[in-house]
Structures are given as structure tokens and as C-alpha cells.
Design a protein around this motif. Structure first.
Motif, PDB file in Angstrom:
ATOM      1  N   SER A 194       0.822  -1.215   0.000  1.00 15.10           N
ATOM      2  CA  SER A 194       0.000   0.000   0.000  1.00 15.10           C
ATOM      3  C   SER A 194       0.854   1.263   0.000  1.00 15.10           C
ATOM      4  CB  SER A 194      -0.934   0.002   1.217  1.00 15.10           C
ATOM      5  OG  SER A 194      -1.874  -1.036   1.119  1.00 15.10           O
ATOM      6  N   ALA A 195       1.964   1.230   0.745  1.00 16.38           N
ATOM      7  CA  ALA A 195       2.857   2.392   0.789  1.00 16.38           C
ATOM      8  C   ALA A 195       3.463   2.661  -0.587  1.00 16.38           C
ATOM      9  CB  ALA A 195       3.961   2.169   1.819  1.00 16.38           C
ATOM     10  N   LEU A 196       3.905   1.602  -1.272  1.00 15.99           N
ATOM     11  CA  LEU A 196       4.483   1.761  -2.608  1.00 15.99           C
ATOM     12  C   LEU A 196       3.448   2.300  -3.592  1.00 15.99           C
ATOM     13  CD1 LEU A 196       6.626  -1.491  -2.800  1.00 15.99           C
ATOM     14  CD2 LEU A 196       7.507   0.850  -2.858  1.00 15.99           C
ATOM     15  N   TYR A 197       2.224   1.780  -3.496  1.00 15.74           N
ATOM     16  CA  TYR A 197       1.146   2.276  -4.363  1.00 15.74           C
ATOM     17  C   TYR A 197       0.944   3.779  -4.153  1.00 15.74           C
ATOM     18  CZ  TYR A 197      -3.568   3.195  -6.081  1.00 15.74           C
ATOM     19  OH  TYR A 197      -4.652   3.747  -6.722  1.00 15.74           O
ATOM     20  N   PHE A 250      10.169   9.677  -4.196  1.00 13.92           N
ATOM     21  CA  PHE A 250      10.415   8.428  -3.474  1.00 13.92           C
ATOM     22  C   PHE A 250      11.346   7.469  -4.225  1.00 13.92           C
ATOM     23  CE2 PHE A 250       6.256   9.909  -1.920  1.00 13.92           C
ATOM     24  CZ  PHE A 250       6.500   9.917  -0.553  1.00 13.92           C
ATOM     25  N   GLU A 251      12.107   7.984  -5.174  1.00 10.61           N
ATOM     26  CA  GLU A 251      12.972   7.120  -5.990  1.00 10.61           C
ATOM     27  C   GLU A 251      13.930   6.294  -5.129  1.00 10.61           C
ATOM     28  OE1 GLU A 251      15.884   7.380  -9.930  1.00 10.61           O
ATOM     29  OE2 GLU A 251      15.078   9.214  -9.032  1.00 10.61           O
ATOM     30  N   SER A 252      14.522   6.909  -4.113  1.00 12.48           N
ATOM     31  CA  SER A 252      15.475   6.187  -3.254  1.00 12.48           C
ATOM     32  C   SER A 252      14.790   5.060  -2.486  1.00 12.48           C
ATOM     33  CB  SER A 252      16.147   7.148  -2.273  1.00 12.48           C
ATOM     34  OG  SER A 252      15.191   7.733  -1.403  1.00 12.48           O
ATOM     35  N   GLU A 253      13.500   5.215  -2.190  1.00 16.12           N
ATOM     36  CA  GLU A 253      12.761   4.164  -1.477  1.00 16.12           C
ATOM     37  C   GLU A 253      12.505   2.968  -2.394  1.00 16.12           C
ATOM     38  OE1 GLU A 253      12.412   4.188   1.663  1.00 16.12           O
ATOM     39  OE2 GLU A 253      13.149   6.250   1.850  1.00 16.12           O
ATOM     40  N   PHE A 254      12.226   3.223  -3.661  1.00 11.84           N
ATOM     41  CA  PHE A 254      12.052   2.126  -4.620  1.00 11.84           C
ATOM     42  C   PHE A 254      13.362   1.334  -4.749  1.00 11.84           C
ATOM     43  CE2 PHE A 254       9.017   5.314  -6.771  1.00 11.84           C
ATOM     44  CZ  PHE A 254       7.954   4.900  -5.981  1.00 11.84           C
ATOM     45  N   GLU A 255      14.474   2.050  -4.784  1.00 16.69           N
ATOM     46  CA  GLU A 255      15.785   1.395  -4.876  1.00 16.69           C
ATOM     47  C   GLU A 255      16.082   0.592  -3.607  1.00 16.69           C
ATOM     48  OE1 GLU A 255      18.279   4.723  -5.714  1.00 16.69           O
ATOM     49  OE2 GLU A 255      17.882   4.666  -7.879  1.00 16.69           O
ATOM     50  N   TRP A 256      15.657   1.113  -2.461  1.00 18.32           N
ATOM     51  CA  TRP A 256      15.839   0.398  -1.188  1.00 18.32           C
ATOM     52  C   TRP A 256      15.110  -0.947  -1.229  1.00 18.32           C
ATOM     53  CZ3 TRP A 256      12.227  -1.325   2.350  1.00 18.32           C
ATOM     54  CH2 TRP A 256      12.739  -1.812   3.557  1.00 18.32           C
ATOM     55  N   VAL A 257      13.905  -0.955  -1.791  1.00 19.84           N
ATOM     56  CA  VAL A 257      13.132  -2.191  -1.890  1.00 19.84           C
ATOM     57  C   VAL A 257      13.882  -3.227  -2.726  1.00 19.84           C
ATOM     58  CG1 VAL A 257      11.031  -3.238  -2.845  1.00 19.84           C
ATOM     59  CG2 VAL A 257      10.876  -1.104  -1.555  1.00 19.84           C
ATOM     60  N   ILE A 302       9.808  -1.648  -9.063  1.00 20.29           N
ATOM     61  CA  ILE A 302      10.260  -1.469 -10.452  1.00 20.29           C
ATOM     62  C   ILE A 302       9.298  -0.547 -11.204  1.00 20.29           C
ATOM     63  CG2 ILE A 302      10.574  -2.657 -12.671  1.00 20.29           C
ATOM     64  CD1 ILE A 302      11.600  -5.079 -11.042  1.00 20.29           C
ATOM     65  N   ASP A 303       7.996  -0.746 -10.969  1.00 21.42           N
ATOM     66  CA  ASP A 303       6.990   0.133 -11.588  1.00 21.42           C
ATOM     67  C   ASP A 303       7.226   1.585 -11.176  1.00 21.42           C
ATOM     68  OD1 ASP A 303       5.827  -2.102 -12.702  1.00 21.42           O
ATOM     69  OD2 ASP A 303       4.209  -2.235 -11.222  1.00 21.42           O
ATOM     70  N   GLY A 304       7.564   1.774  -9.893  1.00 21.02           N
ATOM     71  CA  GLY A 304       7.839   3.120  -9.393  1.00 21.02           C
ATOM     72  C   GLY A 304       9.045   3.745 -10.073  1.00 21.02           C
ATOM     73  N   LEU A 305      10.109   2.962 -10.243  1.00 19.28           N
ATOM     74  CA  LEU A 305      11.324   3.468 -10.895  1.00 19.28           C
ATOM     75  C   LEU A 305      11.072   3.776 -12.373  1.00 19.28           C
ATOM     76  CD1 LEU A 305      13.989   1.133  -9.253  1.00 19.28           C
ATOM     77  CD2 LEU A 305      13.780   3.608  -8.944  1.00 19.28           C
ATOM     78  N   GLN A 306      10.265   2.943 -13.016  1.00 14.49           N
ATOM     79  CA  GLN A 306       9.926   3.198 -14.421  1.00 14.49           C
ATOM     80  C   GLN A 306       9.128   4.489 -14.567  1.00 14.49           C
ATOM     81  OE1 GLN A 306       7.999  -0.516 -15.445  1.00 14.49           O
ATOM     82  NE2 GLN A 306       9.876  -1.377 -16.301  1.00 14.49           N
ATOM     83  N   LYS A 307       8.240   4.733 -13.602  1.00  9.88           N
ATOM     84  CA  LYS A 307       7.461   5.970 -13.639  1.00  9.88           C
ATOM     85  C   LYS A 307       8.362   7.175 -13.366  1.00  9.88           C
ATOM     86  CE  LYS A 307       2.912   7.740 -12.563  1.00  9.88           C
ATOM     87  NZ  LYS A 307       1.650   7.553 -11.819  1.00  9.88           N
ATOM     88  N   CYS A 308       9.388   6.981 -12.533  1.00 19.07           N
ATOM     89  CA  CYS A 308      10.370   8.050 -12.292  1.00 19.07           C
ATOM     90  C   CYS A 308      11.029   8.471 -13.599  1.00 19.07           C
ATOM     91  CB  CYS A 308      11.456   7.572 -11.321  1.00 19.07           C
ATOM     92  SG  CYS A 308      10.943   7.491  -9.602  1.00 19.07           S
ATOM     93  N   LYS A 309      11.429   7.478 -14.399  1.00 11.42           N
ATOM     94  CA  LYS A 309      12.079   7.761 -15.682  1.00 11.42           C
ATOM     95  C   LYS A 309      11.141   8.513 -16.612  1.00 11.42           C
ATOM     96  CE  LYS A 309      15.248   3.806 -15.624  1.00 11.42           C
ATOM     97  NZ  LYS A 309      15.623   2.531 -16.286  1.00 11.42           N
ATOM     98  N   THR A 310       9.864   8.106 -16.602  1.00 13.09           N
ATOM     99  CA  THR A 310       8.866   8.779 -17.448  1.00 13.09           C
ATOM    100  C   THR A 310       8.690  10.234 -17.029  1.00 13.09           C
ATOM    101  OG1 THR A 310       7.686   6.681 -17.716  1.00 13.09           O
ATOM    102  CG2 THR A 310       6.486   8.685 -18.274  1.00 13.09           C
ATOM    103  N   GLU A 311       8.624  10.453 -15.698  1.00 10.14           N
ATOM    104  CA  GLU A 311       8.416  11.812 -15.180  1.00 10.14           C
ATOM    105  C   GLU A 311       9.614  12.714 -15.475  1.00 10.14           C
ATOM    106  OE1 GLU A 311       5.697  13.095 -13.590  1.00 10.14           O
ATOM    107  OE2 GLU A 311       4.622  11.229 -13.951  1.00 10.14           O
TER     108      GLU A 311
END
Length: 273
Positions: A227-230, A240-247, A261-270
Motif C-alpha cells: 500500500s505504501a508503494l502504491y 520516493f525514488e530512493s525508497e524504490f531502490e531500497w526495496v 520497479i513500476d515506481g522506478l519506471q514511472k520516475c524515468k517517465t516523469e
């Protein structure tokens, strides 16, 4: 063990009353597409045990999505619906037509004030919790001031999915009243409700919320991490990029890793915009 025997055993386990057995069974349902599991998973979604609820909701959503994707007839019908037809289906249709109209609104963005007003009127009198949660999910996508008092009322609803969707829909209505109400949900036992409250309050720039969301991610409980990642992806993935990498460095659960991974991919898009 053949599939029919396996499904029978899973159903027995879901009804067992033992939370650990129920949790394992609910998790096993994720890779199955048998619609006979749906009513039992819906029952497990109401469990007092957070882990059972988490895996039951996850598996139920996955099964419903897989069934929905195979329904080509509905997809074609949704694409062909006009705003006038959607309005008529909301006003005069049965529950199935209403749900189809809602899918058209969400997937095709076919909406106007007349349609939103009609949904408000249905929301006032609707008693089916599944229909209610779907109507409210529309208002998490579109701002419409007339629905605000109805949303506040639904926060007291017994169904947790309705409450979670309602909190998400309140993101458009920043006020001292909304902030005060949402802070009451930060200690709620349901992970999705708590994460949605954190997400909306962070969008409102309420002090200290980002730290609470990170704390939720790091507490080691899969359902809270999910839920937190969502929430992090929905709020601002770059923050929150560093938190995705921590996971990716510290966790082994495949679903949690995929969400990071979905979070990091969205980071790249943003950042590419």
C-alpha cells in the motif's frame, strides 16, 4: 492433484477460520482464473486478519481483471457508448448496465456534468457495496463539488473498500475539515485505508506525512509495504525514488519488487518530460 481437487481444497481452506491457512489459500488463488473462487475471496476480504484481507483482495482483483480482459464483447460495447447512452444506462439501467457505464467513463473518459450528477443521485440511494465503491472510484478521477457531502457520509460505511475509495476521492477537496477527518484514519487497521489517507494528506502538503509513508514501507509487513508503494507512485514517484531502490536491495517478495520497479519506471517517465 488435479485443478478441480486443488480448487476444492482452497475453498475449504478459505472457510477454515484459521487465519494462517486462509492467508496461504488466498495467496494461492492469485495464479488461478476460476470464477468459482470469487465469492469465497470476497468473504475473505472481510476477515479481521490484515494478511488474509490483503492476499484475498489481491487475488480477487487479479481474477476479476483476467476475466474482464477476455470479454471482447464488453470492450467493443464500451468503445461504442456515447455520453447520452451512458447517462441513460445510469438513469434507467440495472446494476450490470450501471457498472458497464462506469467502466466506459473510466476507460474512455466519456463524462460530463449531467453524468456526474446522475451518479450522485444513484449514490444517495444505492445499497450494493460493490456498486457504491465503483461509483466512488469515478469521483477519484473527476472533481465534482456536489459529491463532497456524500463522500463525507460514506467514510462511515461498513465496507472497507468503499471507505478506501472515498478517501482517494477526497483528494480534490482540500480544507481544514477534510484534513481533520483524514488524520483520523492514519491509525486505521486497514493498510489501504491508511495509505490512501497518507497519500491525500501529502498531496495537501500536510507536514510530516512523507516520513509516515516511508515508515509504513519499512515496517516489514507485506500488505503495508504494498500500500505504501502504491501511494508513493500515485503521489510523486520522483520524490520516493530512493525508497524504490531500497526495496530492490532489501526485499525478496516478487510482487513488492515488481511494484518498486513500476515506481522506478514511472520516475524515468516523469524526469523525461
Amino acid at each position: 492433484m488435479n485443478e478441480s481437487v486443488a480448487i476444492k481444497q482452497i475453498i475449504e481452506d478459505l472457510l477454515s477460520g484459521d487465519s494462517e491457512i486462509q492467508k496461504t489459500a488466498a495467496k494461492a488463488c492469485y495464479n488461478m482464473k476460476d470464477p468459482s473462487l470469487i465469492p469465497y475471496l470476497k468473504g475473505a476480504c472481510k476477515s479481521d486478519n490484515t494478511g488474509v484481507r490483503y492476499f484475498a483482495k489481491k487475488s480477487l482483483f487479479h481474477i476479476l481483471e483476467s476475466l474482464r480482459k477476455t470479454d471482447d464483447h464488453d470492450l467493443e460495447k464500451i468503445k461504442s457508448l456515447t455520453e447520452k447512452k451512458i447517462y441513460d444506462m445510469i438513469l434507467n439501467g440495472d446494476s450490470d448496465e450501471l457498472l458497464l457505464a462506469i467502466r466506459a467513463i473510466k476507460q474512455e473518459r466519456k463524462v460530463n456534468n449531467q453524468i456526474l450528477d446522475a451518479l450522485c443521485n444513484v449514490l444517495k440511494k444505492e445499497e450494493n457495496e460493490y456498486v457504491i465503491s465503483n461509483i466512488i472510484s469515478v469521483f477519484s478521477m473527476f472533481s465534482y463539488k456536489k459529491v463532497y457531502p456524500l463522500l463525507i457520509d460514506k467514510l462511515r460505511y461498513k465496507d472497507l473498500r468503499v471507505v478506501a475509495n472515498t478517501i482517494e476521492a477526497l483528494q480534490y477537496y482540500k480544507s481544514s475539515k477534510t484534513i481533520f477527518i483524514l488524520t483520523q484514519f492514519l491509525k486505521h487497521k486497514d493498510n489501504r485505508i491508511k495509505a490512501n489517507a497518507l497519500s491525500v494528506l501529502m498531496k495537501f502538503s500536510v507536514e510530516g506525512i512523507q516520513k509516515q509513508l516511508v515508515k509504513m514501507l519499512h515496517n516489514g509487513k507485506l500488505w503495508e509495504m504494498d500500500s505504501a508503494l502504491y501511494a508513493m507512485i500515485q503521489i510523486d514517484p520522483v520524490v520516493f525514488e530512493s525508497e524504490f531502490e531500497w526495496v530492490l536491495t532489501n526485499e525478496s517478495d516478487e510482487a513488492i519488487i515488481q511494484k518498486a520497479i513500476d515506481g522506478l519506471q514511472k520516475c524515468k517517465t516523469e524526469t523525461a518530460r
